[in-house]
Scaffold this motif. Structure first.
Motif, PDB file in Angstrom:
ATOM      1  N   ILE A   1     -53.834 -25.364 -97.002  1.00 35.14           N
ATOM      2  CA  ILE A   1     -54.448 -25.818 -98.248  1.00 35.14           C
ATOM      3  C   ILE A   1     -54.467 -24.685 -99.263  1.00 35.14           C
ATOM      4  O   ILE A   1     -54.130 -24.858-100.435  1.00 35.14           O
TER       5      ILE A   1
ATOM      6  N   LEU B   1     -57.125 -32.534 -87.558  1.00 30.91           N
ATOM      7  CA  LEU B   1     -58.066 -31.480 -87.198  1.00 30.91           C
ATOM      8  C   LEU B   1     -57.902 -31.114 -85.732  1.00 30.91           C
ATOM      9  O   LEU B   1     -58.772 -30.488 -85.136  1.00 30.91           O
TER      10      LEU B   1
ATOM     11  N   ILE C   1     -54.072 -36.148 -92.192  1.00 33.62           N
ATOM     12  CA  ILE C   1     -54.851 -34.944 -91.911  1.00 33.62           C
ATOM     13  C   ILE C   1     -55.051 -34.804 -90.403  1.00 33.62           C
ATOM     14  O   ILE C   1     -55.396 -35.758 -89.729  1.00 33.62           O
TER      15      ILE C   1
ATOM     16  N   MET D   1     -61.817 -29.194 -97.406  1.00 37.88           N
ATOM     17  CA  MET D   1     -61.715 -27.745 -97.267  1.00 37.88           C
ATOM     18  C   MET D   1     -62.869 -27.048 -97.976  1.00 37.88           C
ATOM     19  O   MET D   1     -63.395 -26.049 -97.485  1.00 37.88           O
TER      20      MET D   1
ATOM     21  N   LEU E   1     -50.252 -27.473-100.266  1.00 40.64           N
ATOM     22  CA  LEU E   1     -49.773 -28.585 -99.445  1.00 40.64           C
ATOM     23  C   LEU E   1     -48.390 -28.993 -99.922  1.00 40.64           C
ATOM     24  O   LEU E   1     -48.116 -29.016-101.111  1.00 40.64           O
TER      25      LEU E   1
ATOM     26  N   LEU F   1     -65.816 -27.186 -95.890  1.00 43.31           N
ATOM     27  CA  LEU F   1     -65.660 -26.258 -94.771  1.00 43.31           C
ATOM     28  C   LEU F   1     -65.948 -24.832 -95.224  1.00 43.31           C
ATOM     29  O   LEU F   1     -66.585 -24.052 -94.518  1.00 43.31           O
TER      30      LEU F   1
ATOM     31  N   THR G   1     -49.467 -32.878 -92.763  1.00 48.55           N
ATOM     32  CA  THR G   1     -50.527 -33.059 -93.742  1.00 48.55           C
ATOM     33  C   THR G   1     -50.007 -32.985 -95.172  1.00 48.55           C
ATOM     34  O   THR G   1     -50.357 -33.800 -96.014  1.00 48.55           O
TER      35      THR G   1
ATOM     36  N   ILE H   1     -59.264 -25.299 -88.002  1.00 49.85           N
ATOM     37  CA  ILE H   1     -59.755 -25.167 -89.373  1.00 49.85           C
ATOM     38  C   ILE H   1     -59.011 -24.055 -90.105  1.00 49.85           C
ATOM     39  O   ILE H   1     -58.646 -24.189 -91.263  1.00 49.85           O
TER      40      ILE H   1
ATOM     41  N   LEU I   1     -61.936 -25.313 -82.323  1.00 51.23           N
ATOM     42  CA  LEU I   1     -61.962 -25.972 -83.620  1.00 51.23           C
ATOM     43  C   LEU I   1     -61.719 -24.975 -84.754  1.00 51.23           C
ATOM     44  O   LEU I   1     -61.078 -25.281 -85.748  1.00 51.23           O
TER      45      LEU I   1
ATOM     46  N   ILE J   1     -62.656 -19.241-100.251  1.00 53.32           N
ATOM     47  CA  ILE J   1     -62.053 -20.564-100.131  1.00 53.32           C
ATOM     48  C   ILE J   1     -62.567 -21.464-101.247  1.00 53.32           C
ATOM     49  O   ILE J   1     -61.799 -22.158-101.926  1.00 53.32           O
TER      50      ILE J   1
ATOM     51  N   ALA K   1     -58.640 -38.365 -89.804  1.00 58.31           N
ATOM     52  CA  ALA K   1     -58.949 -36.949 -89.613  1.00 58.31           C
ATOM     53  C   ALA K   1     -59.953 -36.781 -88.478  1.00 58.31           C
ATOM     54  O   ALA K   1     -59.827 -35.902 -87.621  1.00 58.31           O
TER      55      ALA K   1
ATOM     56  N   LEU L   1     -55.698 -25.379 -91.174  1.00 62.29           N
ATOM     57  CA  LEU L   1     -55.834 -26.227 -92.364  1.00 62.29           C
ATOM     58  C   LEU L   1     -56.048 -25.359 -93.598  1.00 62.29           C
ATOM     59  O   LEU L   1     -55.462 -25.605 -94.649  1.00 62.29           O
ATOM     60  N   ALA L   2     -56.890 -24.340 -93.445  1.00 64.07           N
ATOM     61  CA  ALA L   2     -57.157 -23.445 -94.575  1.00 64.07           C
ATOM     62  C   ALA L   2     -55.859 -22.792 -95.037  1.00 64.07           C
ATOM     63  O   ALA L   2     -55.608 -22.659 -96.230  1.00 64.07           O
TER      64      ALA L   2
ATOM     65  N   ILE M   1     -58.338 -33.845 -99.125  1.00 65.01           N
ATOM     66  CA  ILE M   1     -58.229 -32.676 -98.260  1.00 65.01           C
ATOM     67  C   ILE M   1     -58.813 -31.433 -98.925  1.00 65.01           C
ATOM     68  O   ILE M   1     -59.416 -30.584 -98.276  1.00 65.01           O
TER      69      ILE M   1
END
Lengths: 361, 294
Positions: free
Chosen positions: A276, A78, A76, B96, A280, B99, A70, A269, A265, A332, A132, A272-273, B92
């Motif tokens: 990010i 998921l 991306i 996020m 990245l 999310l 990513t 996530i 899932l 976040i 994604a 990814l968190a 992205i």
């Protein structure tokens, strides 16, 4: 990394592409490794290993893998939670069937890479949000496949309840039994160090440069003559290989059970968190992100229980999980609003400030 | 054959709800190019809010209106606090942040459900299935379908015949050009998020009545992602067609294949369908092809 770059002038291309770009970097890394290998084992207790350090090491592997895909290649995913599951199950089943430990971890990575490659095929035609979402298919389809296939592969008695839960037996490496948290930590750390070095070297190579070109502008990259489908698929394969290794280590050392619900899932996530929030396209940022995402719930949980005890109120798990999720979501958002490029960028900013400090004029 | 029709019709009725949630996603995407991962949580929190209000003794109608008001108020906050600071950030980061918003809303819901343990909504829809020439159909599904048709009609009208709709079409065509002729993107963002919130409320009510107001709502809405991708991210027609397609197809597959493989196909079949369609049409059935240049 954590060192200041001032006063270093590069006169050759070799020195510009070197693994240690600044002389100080070598000593920094040695210090970090010494800390990890010698100091931590003396300081940390079993609780620390089990709750924080081991998951940190293992999730760092998975996060680096996802970051390759990513952060560097710009695709991306998921579906990494499911790729981790594939690695974990493959390794556990291979080990039960009598494959040596290290080989079964490797097999886990390999199988995960194959599956990742399979789900990366759509990247040949689609990209961005569409891609994604296509990887989301992996996240929902793979656990189902696993829960249907696993019962046929595991001797009865080892798979329990519905057939999709596998317990790996006691682990021996060349006759040496891995039983303490310290052993597990050292083995996982070895994997992490090897895979980190591999990824850093990869990014200095032709492949890494191709990935970055694809991330920055895929059309331009393909006009330059890069076979972008080939490189995207390679990114999917290598990234899920990391996920598979992480999955194997999770199943063998951390969960000590393979159960599809652990790889939902939510895990994708969280991964990814991690990348990010960490940043990245930054290996160092990875570690920040993993630490942040792993430590925050533990910290919040502790805080709530303490506050509850001090106030004399019983805090139920429902309330803690609610508050956790609430604060987690808020942080976040705040993080992305304050610094969309993540902690790695924050770190750069701090470094930039101190680069000329105390004579910043 | 009767079995087939029962599955098919019930699937279509569920499909209208998928289409409804997808409509919320498409609206937000068209205006801001953000795929709103918080939509599921919005469905959950809206349904839960109405359930709690009714539980506290507020008449059903007033509860629904109040719920809609809160969802619209939320859209102001989202635009101001979340979206505006993140303009022109990579996809992205936007994924996020939605999310994160979803986690926040789910946290609020979990917390609130510890205070008011409410799991069902009762807005006076009868629960007994209607017998329609041998087919059993739940009244709540029919009402949901009617609501979906009304909301789609309203959205279509706004898009085609009002100034706001023209502005929305303009920004989805070209952000910068629309800005240069004086379209206020900030206002439109509030409008689309408010609309998405209201749509989430309707979906939350219908689904909440059918099942229960719990975490599963939030997951169910995830299937709407398969719907929007299948139909094309920026196509209203796509949302309807793909919603009906996914609803009917998943129900048929679940009805015929589940007994053979032992269940669970419904969980992932929409995504599989989406993958197959994407292979042939990379921008979904009705999505606009993005033409790129260097």
């Amino acid at each position: 990394m954590i060192n200041r770059e001032c006063g270093v002038y590069k006169t050759t291309y070799q020195s510009d592409m070197a693994f240690f770009r600044v002389p100080l970097a070598r000593s920094t890394i040695i210090v970090v490794l010494v800390l990890a290998a010698i100091v931590i084992p003396f300081v940390a207790t079993d609780y620390w290993f089990g709750a924080i350090i081991l998951p940190f090491v293992i999730f760092s592997i998975a996060a680096i893998g996802l970051n390759l895909l990513t952060g560097y290649c710009g695709q991306i995913s998921l579906g990494h939670g499911a790729f981790i599951a594939v690695g974990g199950y493959t390794a556990a089943i291979a080990y039960i069937q009598g494959v040596p430990f290290l080989l079964s971890v490797f097999l886990g990575g390999l199988n995960s890479a194959l599956i990742g490659l399979l789900f990366g095929i759509p990247s040949a035609r689609i990209k961005g949000l569409y891609l994604a979402m296509a990887t989301l298919a992996a996240q929902f389809a793979l656990p189902w496949v696993i829960s249907r296939v696993v019962p046929f592969l595991v001797p009865t008695g080892l798979a329990v309840a519905g057939g999709d839960t596998v317990y790996p037996p006691a682990i021996y490496i060349f006759g040496w039994q891995v039983e303490t948290w310290l052993d597990r930590y050292f083995i996982s750390l070895a994997f992490l160090v090897l895979l980190t070095i591999f990824s850093m070297n990869l990014m200095r190579s032709r492949v890494g440069r191709a990935w970055i070109a694809i991330r920055d502008h895929d059309v331009a990259a393909s006009i330059l003559g890069l076979d972008i489908t080939h490189y995207k698929l390679l990114a999917f394969a290598i990234s899920s290989f990391y996920a598979g290794i992480a999955g194997a280590l999770l199943v063998f050392f951390y969960f000590r059970i393979a159960h599809v619900n652990e790889f939902d899932l939510g895990l994708s996530i969280r991964l990814l968190a991690m990348i990010i929030i960490g940043g990245l396209g930054s290996i160092l940022g990875n570690f920040f992100g993993v630490a942040f995402i792993l430590l925050l719930p533990i910290f919040l949980n502790r805080l709530l229980t303490t506050v509850g005890e001090a106030a004399g109120i019983y805090v139920s798990t429902g309330i803690t999980s609610g508050v956790e999720s609430l604060i987690f979501g808020t942080l976040i958002i705040i993080f992305l609003v304050v610094e969309p490029l993540g902690m790695a960028k924050l770190w750069e900013n701090i470094k930039d400030y101190f680069r000329l400090w105390p004579f910043s004029y | 054959m009767e079995f087939f029709f029962e599955l098919f019709v019930n699937g279509l009725l569920t499909g209208t709800l998928y289409a409804l949630v997808a409509l919320g996603l498409v609206l937000v995407y068209k205006a801001s190019e953000v795929l709103n991962f918080a939509q599921g949580a919005m469905v959950l929190i809206a349904g839960f809010m109405v359930a709690v209000l009714i539980y506290l003794g507020i008449p059903a109608l007033a509860a629904v209106v109040l719920g809609a008001a809160v969802m619209i108020g939320m859209s102001f906050a989202v635009e101001r606090l979340v979206l505006r600071p993140l303009v022109a950030q990579p996809i992205i980061s936007l994924i996020m942040v939605t999310l994160g918003l979803g986690l926040f809303l789910e946290g609020v819901q979990t917390l609130a459900s510890n205070i008011w343990p409410v799991y069902t909504i009762d807005i006076g829809i009868p629960r007994a299935p209607i017998d329609l020439g041998g087919m059993l159909i739940l009244p709540v599904n029919v009402i949901g379908a009617v609501m979906a048709v009304i909301l789609f009609g309203a959205t279509g009208y706004v898009f085609l015949y009002t100034q706001t709709g023209r502005a929305l079409r303009a920004i989805s065509d070209d952000h910068e050009a629309a800005l240069s002729v004086g379209v206020s993107i900030k206002r439109l963002w509030v409008i689309v998020w408010g609309a998405a919130g209201t749509i989430a409320l309707v979906a939350g009510l219908i689904w909440g009545t059918r099942m229960s107001v719990g975490f599963s709502l939030s997951l169910l809405a995830f299937r709407a992602f398969a719907v929007v991708i299948l139909g094309g991210l920026d196509s209203l027609v796509g949302a309807i067609v793909a919603g009906l397609l996914v609803g009917a197809a998943e129900n048929l597959v679940a009805g015929y294949v589940d007994p053979i493989v032992g269940g669970g196909t419904k969980e992932f079949f929409p995504y599989l369908l989406m993958l197959i369609v994407l292979w042939v049409r990379p921008y979904g059935l009705f999505g606009r092809e993005i033409i790129e240049r260097v």
